[in-house]
Motif scaffolding. Structure first.
Motif, PDB file in Angstrom:
ATOM      1  N   UNK A  23      -6.681   0.587  -5.045  1.00 23.49           N
ATOM      2  CA  UNK A  23      -7.369   0.822  -6.167  1.00 23.49           C
ATOM      3  C   UNK A  23      -7.989   2.266  -6.502  1.00 23.49           C
ATOM      4  N   UNK A  24      -7.461   3.211  -4.770  1.00 22.38           N
ATOM      5  CA  UNK A  24      -7.134   5.006  -6.129  1.00 22.38           C
ATOM      6  C   UNK A  24      -5.832   4.971  -6.104  1.00 22.38           C
ATOM      7  N   UNK A  25      -5.169   3.934  -6.142  1.00 26.10           N
ATOM      8  CA  UNK A  25      -3.643   4.687  -6.009  1.00 26.10           C
ATOM      9  C   UNK A  25      -3.379   4.610  -7.288  1.00 26.10           C
ATOM     10  N   UNK A  26      -4.300   3.308  -7.932  1.00 21.77           N
ATOM     11  CA  UNK A  26      -3.807   2.712  -9.297  1.00 21.77           C
ATOM     12  C   UNK A  26      -4.364   3.863  -9.971  1.00 21.77           C
ATOM     13  N   UNK A  96     -13.448   8.547 -12.813  1.00 21.75           N
ATOM     14  CA  UNK A  96     -12.007   9.440 -12.275  1.00 21.75           C
ATOM     15  C   UNK A  96     -12.087   9.869 -10.749  1.00 21.75           C
ATOM     16  N   UNK A  97     -13.191  11.167 -10.617  1.00 22.43           N
ATOM     17  CA  UNK A  97     -12.596  12.098 -10.172  1.00 22.43           C
ATOM     18  C   UNK A  97     -13.583  11.666  -8.752  1.00 22.43           C
ATOM     19  N   UNK A  98     -14.147  10.731  -8.915  1.00 22.54           N
ATOM     20  CA  UNK A  98     -14.803  10.130  -7.579  1.00 22.54           C
ATOM     21  C   UNK A  98     -14.799   9.309  -6.840  1.00 22.54           C
ATOM     22  N   UNK A  99     -13.750   8.771  -7.435  1.00 22.59           N
ATOM     23  CA  UNK A  99     -12.606   8.123  -6.962  1.00 22.59           C
ATOM     24  C   UNK A  99     -11.694   8.698  -6.182  1.00 22.59           C
ATOM     25  N   UNK A 100     -11.222   9.661  -7.974  1.00 19.48           N
ATOM     26  CA  UNK A 100     -10.267  10.632  -6.175  1.00 19.48           C
ATOM     27  C   UNK A 100      -9.964  11.755  -5.827  1.00 19.48           C
ATOM     28  N   UNK A 101     -12.083  11.734  -4.453  1.00 15.83           N
ATOM     29  CA  UNK A 101     -12.193  12.080  -3.440  1.00 15.83           C
ATOM     30  C   UNK A 101     -11.063  11.974  -2.638  1.00 15.83           C
ATOM     31  N   UNK A 102     -10.858  10.300  -2.849  1.00 18.93           N
ATOM     32  CA  UNK A 102      -9.706  10.230  -1.676  1.00 18.93           C
ATOM     33  C   UNK A 102      -8.577   9.831  -1.855  1.00 18.93           C
ATOM     34  N   UNK A 103      -7.850  10.719  -2.903  1.00 23.12           N
ATOM     35  CA  UNK A 103      -6.853  11.107  -3.133  1.00 23.12           C
ATOM     36  C   UNK A 103      -5.793  11.383  -2.606  1.00 23.12           C
ATOM     37  N   UNK A 104      -5.739  12.070  -1.452  1.00 26.00           N
ATOM     38  CA  UNK A 104      -5.557  13.030  -0.602  1.00 26.00           C
ATOM     39  C   UNK A 104      -5.166  12.306   0.769  1.00 26.00           C
ATOM     40  N   UNK A 105      -5.782  10.912   1.056  1.00 26.82           N
ATOM     41  CA  UNK A 105      -6.093  10.026   2.065  1.00 26.82           C
ATOM     42  C   UNK A 105      -4.677   9.687   2.655  1.00 26.82           C
ATOM     43  N   UNK A 106      -4.133  10.195   3.907  1.00 29.96           N
ATOM     44  CA  UNK A 106      -2.951   9.919   4.223  1.00 29.96           C
ATOM     45  C   UNK A 106      -2.143   8.005   3.871  1.00 29.96           C
ATOM     46  N   UNK A 107      -3.438   7.629   4.106  1.00 35.94           N
ATOM     47  CA  UNK A 107      -3.275   5.997   3.346  1.00 35.94           C
ATOM     48  C   UNK A 107      -2.829   5.477   2.704  1.00 35.94           C
ATOM     49  N   UNK A 108      -4.078   6.168   1.562  1.00 35.78           N
ATOM     50  CA  UNK A 108      -3.331   6.220   0.499  1.00 35.78           C
ATOM     51  C   UNK A 108      -2.613   6.872  -0.778  1.00 35.78           C
ATOM     52  N   UNK A 109      -1.761   7.752   0.195  1.00 36.32           N
ATOM     53  CA  UNK A 109      -0.507   8.700  -0.479  1.00 36.32           C
ATOM     54  C   UNK A 109       0.818   7.167  -0.053  1.00 36.32           C
ATOM     55  N   UNK A 110       0.628   7.010   1.508  1.00 35.85           N
ATOM     56  CA  UNK A 110       1.957   5.836   1.965  1.00 35.85           C
ATOM     57  C   UNK A 110       2.014   4.771   1.332  1.00 35.85           C
ATOM     58  N   UNK A 116       5.560   2.892  -4.746  1.00 33.25           N
ATOM     59  CA  UNK A 116       6.982   3.237  -6.069  1.00 33.25           C
ATOM     60  C   UNK A 116       8.788   2.977  -5.493  1.00 33.25           C
ATOM     61  N   UNK A 117       8.088   2.580  -4.028  1.00 34.77           N
ATOM     62  CA  UNK A 117       9.673   1.932  -3.695  1.00 34.77           C
ATOM     63  C   UNK A 117       9.865   1.194  -3.004  1.00 34.77           C
ATOM     64  N   UNK A 118       9.157  -0.212  -2.911  1.00 34.88           N
ATOM     65  CA  UNK A 118       8.613  -1.743  -3.010  1.00 34.88           C
ATOM     66  C   UNK A 118       9.099  -1.146  -0.759  1.00 34.88           C
ATOM     67  N   UNK A 119       8.383  -0.847  -0.149  1.00 36.04           N
ATOM     68  CA  UNK A 119       7.901  -0.864   0.688  1.00 36.04           C
ATOM     69  C   UNK A 119       7.946   0.890   1.585  1.00 36.04           C
ATOM     70  N   UNK A 120       8.057   1.148   2.389  1.00 39.31           N
ATOM     71  CA  UNK A 120       7.698   2.057   3.053  1.00 39.31           C
ATOM     72  C   UNK A 120       9.630   3.142   3.450  1.00 39.31           C
ATOM     73  N   UNK A 121       9.182   4.091   3.307  1.00 46.36           N
ATOM     74  CA  UNK A 121      10.646   4.994   3.180  1.00 46.36           C
ATOM     75  C   UNK A 121      11.974   4.962   4.366  1.00 46.36           C
TER      76      UNK A 121
END
Length: 346
Positions: A23-26, A96-110, A116-121
């Motif tokens: 959800x956060x990624x989307x 959007x801003x409220x959801x975005x409070x979690x946008x830098x979470x490492x799990x979200x970024x991963x 975007x890469x269909x799996x981990x780098x």
């Protein structure tokens, strides 16, 4: 069999983390809800706008539908629901801003990276991501095989009696492919005293299964089971499978991408004798690819750690038909979001 407590709430809470990351990624990284400026989009159109390949799209979009932030027209086109409009910049009171409070979470970024890469780098991450013919299997490492197999044992102990009770009663042979703990085979043999079975898996996994067989015999007192089961080590992607009357694929297809699932269905069809049946025990998406949410959360978890995802029953039926099997109308719910479907060889 007396009904027992369904442990699905535990696994729902466990997997919800992955749905939250989607959800956060989307909202904050892929801008999904900004893609509908000119109206509803078909699934392929939205997938193309998001620049996602097949597997990530089939994880993300059904998840958003299951969360009821995307919905579908009568023609099956996608658009933001009334709820989902509050995730678009078009709505002044958006979250959007409220959801975005979690946008830098490492799990979200991963999760964004994996979408975007269909799996981990780094494809060496995770237990089962590299379990294929082109890379060594983590399940060939004794410690990893023991850890993962025993980790799945609790679920197998709970579900295997229910599954075994639902499978056909025959005097023939059962092939349990990637059978892991072996509990599904043990329970089925316990109910079919004239039948035999082969448990097929990686050699280190089978060493653990042999220990669990002794536990099962001690619990049930069914000593003859030991003489009716064969442990066959191999790779289901490359090695010949023994001929059988009944083939069980439990929690198997969901570890693999679509092409591999098609290939496995063909291999399983080849292993079946005429009139034999393939039974699949798994969690399934709706055929409309819009949920249910426990299935989409599970699909997100599988996307994180395997090459697979959760598939719909219709996708399974397509593989069965491509392999020359006749899908059966069977749809048997078990527990923990799982169910059984089947196909027969003419």
């Amino acid at each position: 069999m007396q009904p027992t407590l369904d442990l699905a709430p535990i696994t729902r809470h466990l997997r919800a983390m992955y749905g939250s990351r989607l959800l956060v990624a989307a909202v904050n990284h892929l801008s999904v809800f900004e893609q509908f400026e000119h109206g509803p989009l078909s699934f392929p159109e939205l997938q193309a706008r998001l620049q996602l390949s097949e597997r990530p799209a089939h994880v993300l979009i059904p998840s958003l539908c299951a969360m009821e932030v995307l919905t579908q027209t009568a023609e099956g086109k996608l658009y933001p629901s009334e709820l989902g409009q509050y995730l678009s910049r078009k709505t002044p009171q958006n979250l959007i801003g409220y959801v975005g409070l979690e946008k830098e979470d490492p799990g979200v970024l991963e999760m964004v990276t994996r979408l975007q890469n269909d799996g981990p780098l780094d494809a060496s991450e995770g237990f089962s991501y590299v379990m294929d013919a082109e890379a060594p299997s983590p399940m060939d490492e004794p410690e990893t095989a023991r850890l993962f197999t025993l980790g799945l044992a609790g679920r197998a102990r709970k579900l295997s009696p229910i599954v075994a009770e639902s499978l056909p009663r025959i005097e023939g042979h059962l092939l349990d492919v990637a059978g892991g703990t072996g509990f599904y085979t043990f329970e089925w043999l316990h109910r079919n005293p004239l039948a035999t079975a082969t448990l097929f898996d990686r050699p280190q996994v089978l060493e653990v299964a042999k220990e669990l067989l002794e536990e099962f015999i001690a619990h049930t007192g069914n000593q003859p089971i030991r003489t009716r089961i064969q442990f066959q080590a191999g790779d289901m992607l490359t090695d010949a499978l023994p001929q059988t009357d009944l083939l069980l694929a439990a929690s198997l297809f969901h570890d693999w991408p679509t092409q591999t699932c098609q290939e496995l269905a063909q291999r399983f069809a080849t292993a079946l004798r005429p009139g034999g049946e393939l039974w699949v025990h798994d969690t399934f998406l709706n055929d409309t690819l819009d949920g249910p949410k426990p299935a989409t959360d599970y699909g997100a978890a599988l996307f994180w750690g395997t090459k697979g995802r959760i598939y719909s029953r219709q996708e399974h039926r397509n593989w069965f038909e491509q392999a020359g099997l006749q899908p059966l109308p069977t749809q048997i719910p078990t527990q923990m979001e799982y169910g059984l479907i089947a196909a027969r060889k003419a």
